[in-house]
Design a protein around this motif. Structure first.
Motif, PDB file in Angstrom:
ATOM      1  N   SER A   1      51.935  28.785  36.600  1.00  0.00           N
ATOM      2  CA  SER A   1      51.147  28.863  35.349  1.00  0.00           C
ATOM      3  C   SER A   1      50.396  30.177  35.203  1.00  0.00           C
ATOM      4  O   SER A   1      49.849  30.453  34.141  1.00  0.00           O
ATOM      5  CB  SER A   1      50.119  27.723  35.313  1.00  0.00           C
ATOM      6  OG  SER A   1      49.045  27.986  36.205  1.00  0.00           O
TER       7      SER A   1
ATOM      8  N   SER B   1      49.457  33.992  34.740  1.00  0.00           N
ATOM      9  CA  SER B   1      50.001  35.265  34.231  1.00  0.00           C
ATOM     10  C   SER B   1      49.164  36.477  34.648  1.00  0.00           C
ATOM     11  O   SER B   1      49.457  37.584  34.223  1.00  0.00           O
ATOM     12  CB  SER B   1      50.091  35.209  32.703  1.00  0.00           C
ATOM     13  OG  SER B   1      48.791  35.208  32.147  1.00  0.00           O
ATOM     14  N   HIS B   2      48.118  36.283  35.449  1.00  0.00           N
ATOM     15  CA  HIS B   2      47.303  37.430  35.876  1.00  0.00           C
ATOM     16  C   HIS B   2      48.088  38.280  36.880  1.00  0.00           C
ATOM     17  O   HIS B   2      48.749  37.742  37.778  1.00  0.00           O
ATOM     18  CB  HIS B   2      46.000  36.949  36.517  1.00  0.00           C
ATOM     19  CG  HIS B   2      45.095  36.250  35.550  1.00  0.00           C
ATOM     20  ND1 HIS B   2      45.193  34.913  35.276  1.00  0.00           N
ATOM     21  CD2 HIS B   2      44.077  36.717  34.782  1.00  0.00           C
ATOM     22  CE1 HIS B   2      44.276  34.570  34.375  1.00  0.00           C
ATOM     23  NE2 HIS B   2      43.583  35.651  34.059  1.00  0.00           N
ATOM     24  N   THR B   3      47.978  39.606  36.720  1.00  0.00           N
ATOM     25  CA  THR B   3      48.794  40.484  37.570  1.00  0.00           C
ATOM     26  C   THR B   3      47.991  41.441  38.462  1.00  0.00           C
ATOM     27  O   THR B   3      48.480  41.862  39.512  1.00  0.00           O
ATOM     28  CB  THR B   3      49.729  41.370  36.709  1.00  0.00           C
ATOM     29  OG1 THR B   3      48.943  42.018  35.725  1.00  0.00           O
ATOM     30  CG2 THR B   3      50.808  40.557  36.039  1.00  0.00           C
ATOM     31  N   TRP B   4      46.755  41.805  38.058  1.00  0.00           N
ATOM     32  CA  TRP B   4      46.035  42.826  38.832  1.00  0.00           C
ATOM     33  C   TRP B   4      45.635  42.311  40.205  1.00  0.00           C
ATOM     34  O   TRP B   4      45.523  43.095  41.156  1.00  0.00           O
ATOM     35  CB  TRP B   4      44.832  43.355  38.049  1.00  0.00           C
ATOM     36  CG  TRP B   4      45.281  44.126  36.846  1.00  0.00           C
ATOM     37  CD1 TRP B   4      45.163  43.757  35.542  1.00  0.00           C
ATOM     38  CD2 TRP B   4      46.015  45.354  36.846  1.00  0.00           C
ATOM     39  NE1 TRP B   4      45.762  44.681  34.718  1.00  0.00           N
ATOM     40  CE2 TRP B   4      46.293  45.681  35.499  1.00  0.00           C
ATOM     41  CE3 TRP B   4      46.472  46.213  37.849  1.00  0.00           C
ATOM     42  CZ2 TRP B   4      46.991  46.816  35.137  1.00  0.00           C
ATOM     43  CZ3 TRP B   4      47.167  47.359  37.486  1.00  0.00           C
ATOM     44  CH2 TRP B   4      47.415  47.649  36.143  1.00  0.00           C
TER      45      TRP B   4
ATOM     46  N   PHE C   1      46.504  44.447  43.425  1.00  0.00           N
ATOM     47  CA  PHE C   1      45.467  44.742  44.421  1.00  0.00           C
ATOM     48  C   PHE C   1      45.923  44.316  45.817  1.00  0.00           C
ATOM     49  O   PHE C   1      45.846  45.093  46.785  1.00  0.00           O
ATOM     50  CB  PHE C   1      44.168  44.012  44.040  1.00  0.00           C
ATOM     51  CG  PHE C   1      43.085  44.151  45.070  1.00  0.00           C
ATOM     52  CD1 PHE C   1      42.169  45.193  45.009  1.00  0.00           C
ATOM     53  CD2 PHE C   1      42.980  43.249  46.123  1.00  0.00           C
ATOM     54  CE1 PHE C   1      41.176  45.333  45.968  1.00  0.00           C
ATOM     55  CE2 PHE C   1      41.993  43.376  47.088  1.00  0.00           C
ATOM     56  CZ  PHE C   1      41.095  44.429  47.014  1.00  0.00           C
TER      57      PHE C   1
ATOM     58  N   SER D   1      48.491  34.217  45.411  1.00  0.00           N
ATOM     59  CA  SER D   1      47.222  34.539  44.761  1.00  0.00           C
ATOM     60  C   SER D   1      47.201  33.891  43.389  1.00  0.00           C
ATOM     61  O   SER D   1      48.168  34.002  42.622  1.00  0.00           O
ATOM     62  CB  SER D   1      47.100  36.058  44.603  1.00  0.00           C
ATOM     63  OG  SER D   1      46.065  36.366  43.689  1.00  0.00           O
TER      64      SER D   1
ATOM     65  N   VAL E   1      44.317  33.105  40.030  1.00  0.00           N
ATOM     66  CA  VAL E   1      42.932  33.246  39.550  1.00  0.00           C
ATOM     67  C   VAL E   1      42.660  32.485  38.253  1.00  0.00           C
ATOM     68  O   VAL E   1      41.537  32.477  37.764  1.00  0.00           O
ATOM     69  CB  VAL E   1      42.541  34.742  39.376  1.00  0.00           C
ATOM     70  CG1 VAL E   1      42.555  35.458  40.707  1.00  0.00           C
ATOM     71  CG2 VAL E   1      43.405  35.450  38.352  1.00  0.00           C
ATOM     72  N   ASN E   2      43.665  31.835  37.660  1.00  0.00           N
ATOM     73  CA  ASN E   2      43.442  31.227  36.343  1.00  0.00           C
ATOM     74  C   ASN E   2      42.769  29.852  36.399  1.00  0.00           C
ATOM     75  O   ASN E   2      42.517  29.243  35.361  1.00  0.00           O
ATOM     76  CB  ASN E   2      44.757  31.156  35.538  1.00  0.00           C
ATOM     77  CG  ASN E   2      45.746  30.135  36.086  1.00  0.00           C
ATOM     78  OD1 ASN E   2      45.491  29.504  37.124  1.00  0.00           O
ATOM     79  ND2 ASN E   2      46.867  29.974  35.414  1.00  0.00           N
ATOM     80  N   GLY E   3      42.492  29.358  37.599  1.00  0.00           N
ATOM     81  CA  GLY E   3      41.794  28.081  37.725  1.00  0.00           C
ATOM     82  C   GLY E   3      42.712  26.899  37.977  1.00  0.00           C
ATOM     83  O   GLY E   3      42.256  25.815  38.341  1.00  0.00           O
TER      84      GLY E   3
ATOM     85  N   GLY F   1      44.982  32.115  47.965  1.00  0.00           N
ATOM     86  CA  GLY F   1      43.612  32.548  47.733  1.00  0.00           C
ATOM     87  C   GLY F   1      43.388  32.950  46.293  1.00  0.00           C
ATOM     88  O   GLY F   1      44.322  33.021  45.497  1.00  0.00           O
TER      89      GLY F   1
ATOM     90  N   GLY G   1      39.974  27.154  41.496  1.00  0.00           N
ATOM     91  CA  GLY G   1      39.516  26.100  40.593  1.00  0.00           C
ATOM     92  C   GLY G   1      38.732  26.726  39.464  1.00  0.00           C
ATOM     93  O   GLY G   1      38.754  27.945  39.283  1.00  0.00           O
TER      94      GLY G   1
END
Ligand code: B12
Length: 153
Positions: free
Chosen positions: A18, A20-23, A27, A66, A68-70, A99, A103
Protein backbone atom coordinates in the motif's frame (compact mmCIF):
# COMPACT_ATOMS: atom_id res chain seq x y z
CA UNK A 1 44.21 -21.63 -8.91
CA UNK A 2 41.32 -19.17 -8.43
CA UNK A 3 41.34 -16.96 -5.36
CA UNK A 4 38.68 -17.27 -2.67
CA UNK A 5 36.65 -14.07 -2.60
CA UNK A 6 34.15 -13.06 0.00
CA UNK A 7 31.22 -11.14 -1.41
CA UNK A 8 29.26 -8.19 -0.08
CA UNK A 9 26.23 -8.89 2.08
CA UNK A 10 23.16 -8.55 -0.14
CA UNK A 11 20.08 -6.71 1.09
CA UNK A 12 16.71 -6.69 -0.64
CA UNK A 13 15.08 -3.38 0.26
CA UNK A 14 11.35 -2.90 -0.16
CA UNK A 15 8.20 -1.37 1.17
CA UNK A 16 4.74 -2.93 1.45
CA UNK A 17 1.98 -3.07 -1.14
CA UNK A 18 0.00 0.00 0.00
CA UNK A 19 2.93 2.33 0.53
CA UNK A 20 3.90 4.86 -2.17
CA UNK A 21 6.51 6.78 -0.13
CA UNK A 22 9.96 6.59 -1.72
CA UNK A 23 12.44 8.86 0.11
CA UNK A 24 12.55 6.49 3.08
CA UNK A 25 13.74 3.82 0.63
CA UNK A 26 16.29 6.13 -0.99
CA UNK A 27 17.61 7.11 2.43
CA UNK A 28 17.98 3.49 3.55
CA UNK A 29 19.58 2.44 0.27
CA UNK A 30 22.24 5.15 0.55
CA UNK A 31 22.85 4.36 4.22
CA UNK A 32 23.27 0.66 3.56
CA UNK A 33 25.46 1.15 0.49
CA UNK A 34 27.66 3.53 2.46
CA UNK A 35 28.15 0.71 4.95
CA UNK A 36 29.20 -1.73 2.25
CA UNK A 37 25.97 -3.64 1.65
CA UNK A 38 24.87 -4.50 -1.89
CA UNK A 39 21.29 -3.23 -2.14
CA UNK A 40 18.43 -3.98 -4.50
CA UNK A 41 15.68 -1.41 -3.97
CA UNK A 42 12.30 -2.65 -5.22
CA UNK A 43 10.71 0.81 -4.91
CA UNK A 44 7.19 1.75 -3.78
CA UNK A 45 3.94 -0.28 -3.62
CA UNK A 46 5.48 -3.75 -3.93
CA UNK A 47 2.87 -6.53 -4.01
CA UNK A 48 3.52 -9.40 -1.54
CA UNK A 49 3.90 -11.92 -4.37
CA UNK A 50 6.50 -9.78 -6.13
CA UNK A 51 8.59 -9.38 -3.00
CA UNK A 52 8.49 -13.10 -2.26
CA UNK A 53 9.41 -13.88 -5.88
CA UNK A 54 12.40 -11.52 -5.65
CA UNK A 55 13.56 -13.30 -2.48
CA UNK A 56 13.31 -16.59 -4.40
CA UNK A 57 15.26 -15.28 -7.40
CA UNK A 58 17.85 -13.07 -5.70
CA UNK A 59 18.46 -15.10 -2.50
CA UNK A 60 19.39 -12.01 -0.45
CA UNK A 61 21.16 -12.30 2.90
CA UNK A 62 18.47 -10.13 4.47
CA UNK A 63 15.27 -8.28 3.59
CA UNK A 64 14.73 -4.76 4.94
CA UNK A 65 11.16 -3.46 4.79
CA UNK A 66 10.41 0.23 5.27
CA UNK A 67 6.91 1.65 5.57
CA UNK A 68 5.78 5.10 6.70
CA UNK A 69 2.14 5.48 5.59
CA UNK A 70 0.71 3.99 8.79
CA UNK A 71 -0.46 0.70 7.24
CA UNK A 72 2.90 -1.00 7.70
CA UNK A 73 1.82 -3.06 10.68
CA UNK A 74 -1.16 -4.48 8.74
CA UNK A 75 0.63 -5.07 5.43
CA UNK A 76 3.75 -6.27 7.24
CA UNK A 77 1.82 -8.84 9.24
CA UNK A 78 0.22 -10.27 6.09
CA UNK A 79 3.52 -10.25 4.20
CA UNK A 80 5.58 -11.99 6.87
CA UNK A 81 2.96 -14.71 7.31
CA UNK A 82 3.08 -15.49 3.58
CA UNK A 83 6.87 -15.42 3.52
CA UNK A 84 7.28 -17.67 6.55
CA UNK A 85 4.75 -20.14 5.07
CA UNK A 86 6.50 -20.33 1.68
CA UNK A 87 7.21 -23.85 0.50
CA UNK A 88 10.83 -23.01 -0.35
CA UNK A 89 12.75 -23.39 2.91
CA UNK A 90 15.41 -20.82 1.97
CA UNK A 91 12.74 -18.24 1.18
CA UNK A 92 10.80 -18.93 4.38
CA UNK A 93 13.93 -18.60 6.52
CA UNK A 94 15.38 -15.37 5.12
CA UNK A 95 16.09 -12.79 7.86
CA UNK A 96 13.59 -9.93 7.61
CA UNK A 97 13.36 -6.65 9.47
CA UNK A 98 10.72 -3.93 9.22
CA UNK A 99 10.84 -0.32 10.30
CA UNK A 100 9.46 3.18 9.86
CA UNK A 101 6.17 4.74 10.88
CA UNK A 102 4.33 1.46 11.11
CA UNK A 103 1.12 2.68 12.73
CA UNK A 104 -0.76 5.96 12.93
CA UNK A 105 -0.15 6.73 16.59
CA UNK A 106 3.61 7.30 16.45
CA UNK A 107 5.44 6.25 19.58
CA UNK A 108 2.12 5.57 21.33
CA UNK A 109 1.97 2.03 19.89
CA UNK A 110 4.98 0.31 21.51
CA UNK A 111 3.24 -3.07 21.43
CA UNK A 112 3.44 -3.15 17.59
CA UNK A 113 7.07 -4.24 17.69
CA UNK A 114 6.38 -7.26 19.90
CA UNK A 115 3.37 -8.24 17.80
CA UNK A 116 5.35 -8.10 14.56
CA UNK A 117 8.23 -10.10 16.04
CA UNK A 118 5.68 -12.69 17.18
CA UNK A 119 4.43 -12.91 13.57
CA UNK A 120 7.92 -13.71 12.28
CA UNK A 121 10.02 -10.57 11.82
CA UNK A 122 13.58 -10.89 13.12
CA UNK A 123 13.73 -7.21 14.11
CA UNK A 124 11.27 -4.30 14.22
CA UNK A 125 12.04 -0.57 14.37
CA UNK A 126 9.03 1.54 15.21
CA UNK A 127 8.96 5.33 15.09
CA UNK A 128 11.48 6.67 17.59
CA UNK A 129 13.64 3.55 17.68
CA UNK A 130 17.38 4.11 18.16
CA UNK A 131 18.94 4.25 14.64
CA UNK A 132 22.22 2.86 16.03
CA UNK A 133 20.36 -0.38 16.76
CA UNK A 134 19.61 -0.77 13.04
CA UNK A 135 23.21 -1.58 12.08
CA UNK A 136 23.70 -3.88 15.03
CA UNK A 137 20.52 -5.81 14.23
CA UNK A 138 21.39 -6.12 10.54
CA UNK A 139 24.89 -7.37 11.32
CA UNK A 140 23.49 -9.89 13.77
CA UNK A 141 20.87 -11.10 11.27
CA UNK A 142 23.34 -11.55 8.42
CA UNK A 143 26.31 -12.89 10.40
CA UNK A 144 27.84 -15.77 8.51
CA UNK A 145 25.50 -15.42 5.53
CA UNK A 146 27.80 -13.46 3.18
CA UNK A 147 29.14 -16.38 1.20
CA UNK A 148 32.16 -17.28 -0.82
CA UNK A 149 31.97 -16.59 -4.55
CA UNK A 150 35.09 -18.39 -5.71
CA UNK A 151 36.65 -21.64 -4.63
CA UNK A 152 40.29 -22.60 -4.53
CA UNK A 153 40.97 -24.98 -7.40
C1 B12 B 1 6.46 13.26 1.10
C2 B12 B 1 5.26 12.61 1.79
C3 B12 B 1 4.29 12.04 0.98
C4 B12 B 1 4.37 11.99 -0.53
C5 B12 B 1 5.32 10.84 -0.92
C6 B12 B 1 6.04 11.13 -2.23
C7 B12 B 1 7.13 10.13 -2.47
N1 B12 B 1 7.31 9.83 -3.74
O1 B12 B 1 7.77 9.61 -1.58
C8 B12 B 1 2.87 11.73 -0.93
C9 B12 B 1 2.20 13.07 -1.17
C10 B12 B 1 2.65 10.85 -2.15
C11 B12 B 1 2.32 11.14 0.36
C12 B12 B 1 1.17 10.38 0.40
C13 B12 B 1 0.60 9.92 1.57
N2 B12 B 1 1.01 10.15 2.81
CO1 B12 B 1 2.73 10.97 3.21
N3 B12 B 1 4.16 12.00 3.81
C14 B12 B 1 5.16 12.59 3.21
C15 B12 B 1 6.05 13.32 4.24
C16 B12 B 1 5.70 14.82 4.16
C17 B12 B 1 7.56 13.17 4.07
C18 B12 B 1 8.02 11.72 3.92
C19 B12 B 1 9.48 11.69 3.52
O2 B12 B 1 9.80 11.66 2.32
N4 B12 B 1 10.41 11.71 4.51
C20 B12 B 1 11.84 11.65 4.28
C21 B12 B 1 12.35 10.21 4.60
C22 B12 B 1 13.87 10.15 4.37
O3 B12 B 1 12.13 10.02 6.01
P1 B12 B 1 11.02 9.03 6.59
O4 B12 B 1 10.06 8.67 5.55
O5 B12 B 1 10.48 9.60 7.85
O6 B12 B 1 11.89 7.76 6.97
C23 B12 B 1 12.76 7.84 8.08
C24 B12 B 1 12.30 7.06 9.30
O7 B12 B 1 10.92 6.76 9.28
C25 B12 B 1 13.19 5.85 9.34
N5 B12 B 1 12.74 4.62 8.66
C26 B12 B 1 11.87 4.48 7.66
N6 B12 B 1 11.81 3.21 7.30
C27 B12 B 1 12.67 2.51 8.07
C28 B12 B 1 13.00 1.15 8.08
C29 B12 B 1 13.96 0.70 9.02
C30 B12 B 1 14.33 -0.77 9.04
C31 B12 B 1 14.56 1.62 9.92
C32 B12 B 1 15.57 1.16 10.91
C33 B12 B 1 14.21 2.97 9.88
C34 B12 B 1 13.28 3.40 8.96
O8 B12 B 1 14.39 6.22 8.68
C35 B12 B 1 14.09 7.24 7.68
C36 B12 B 1 15.21 8.27 7.74
O9 B12 B 1 15.29 8.87 9.01
C37 B12 B 1 5.59 12.66 5.58
C38 B12 B 1 5.62 13.58 6.80
C39 B12 B 1 6.99 13.72 7.39
N7 B12 B 1 7.39 14.93 7.58
O10 B12 B 1 7.68 12.70 7.61
C40 B12 B 1 4.16 12.23 5.25
C41 B12 B 1 3.56 10.99 5.93
C42 B12 B 1 4.57 9.86 5.93
N8 B12 B 1 2.46 10.65 5.05
C43 B12 B 1 1.42 10.27 5.69
C44 B12 B 1 0.20 9.87 5.10
C45 B12 B 1 -0.95 9.54 6.05
C46 B12 B 1 0.06 9.80 3.72
C47 B12 B 1 -1.20 9.40 2.95
C48 B12 B 1 -1.99 8.23 3.52
C49 B12 B 1 -2.05 10.68 2.81
C50 B12 B 1 -3.40 10.45 2.16
N9 B12 B 1 -4.44 10.52 2.97
O11 B12 B 1 -3.47 10.22 0.98
C51 B12 B 1 -0.63 9.08 1.57
C52 B12 B 1 -0.25 7.61 1.49
C53 B12 B 1 0.05 7.17 0.10
C54 B12 B 1 0.42 5.73 0.09
N10 B12 B 1 -0.30 4.97 -0.73
O12 B12 B 1 1.33 5.32 0.79
C55 B12 B 1 1.64 10.28 7.20
C56 B12 B 1 1.80 8.87 7.79
C57 B12 B 1 1.10 8.82 9.14
C58 B12 B 1 1.69 7.82 10.10
N11 B12 B 1 2.38 6.79 9.69
O13 B12 B 1 1.45 8.02 11.28
C59 B12 B 1 2.87 11.21 7.34
C60 B12 B 1 3.78 10.90 8.52
C61 B12 B 1 2.30 12.67 7.46
C62 B12 B 1 1.58 12.88 8.77
N12 B12 B 1 2.26 13.48 9.75
O14 B12 B 1 0.45 12.53 8.91
N13 B12 B 1 3.11 11.43 1.40
Amino acid sequence: MSPIQSRATRVLLSTVSSDSHTWNLVFLQLLLEERGYEVTNLGPCVPDAELIEQVRVQRPDAVVISSVNGHGHIDGRRLIRKLREDGDEAVAAVPVMIGGKLGIQGTAQPQLADELVAEGFDAVFTDGADPAEFSVALQRMTAGRAGITGAAA
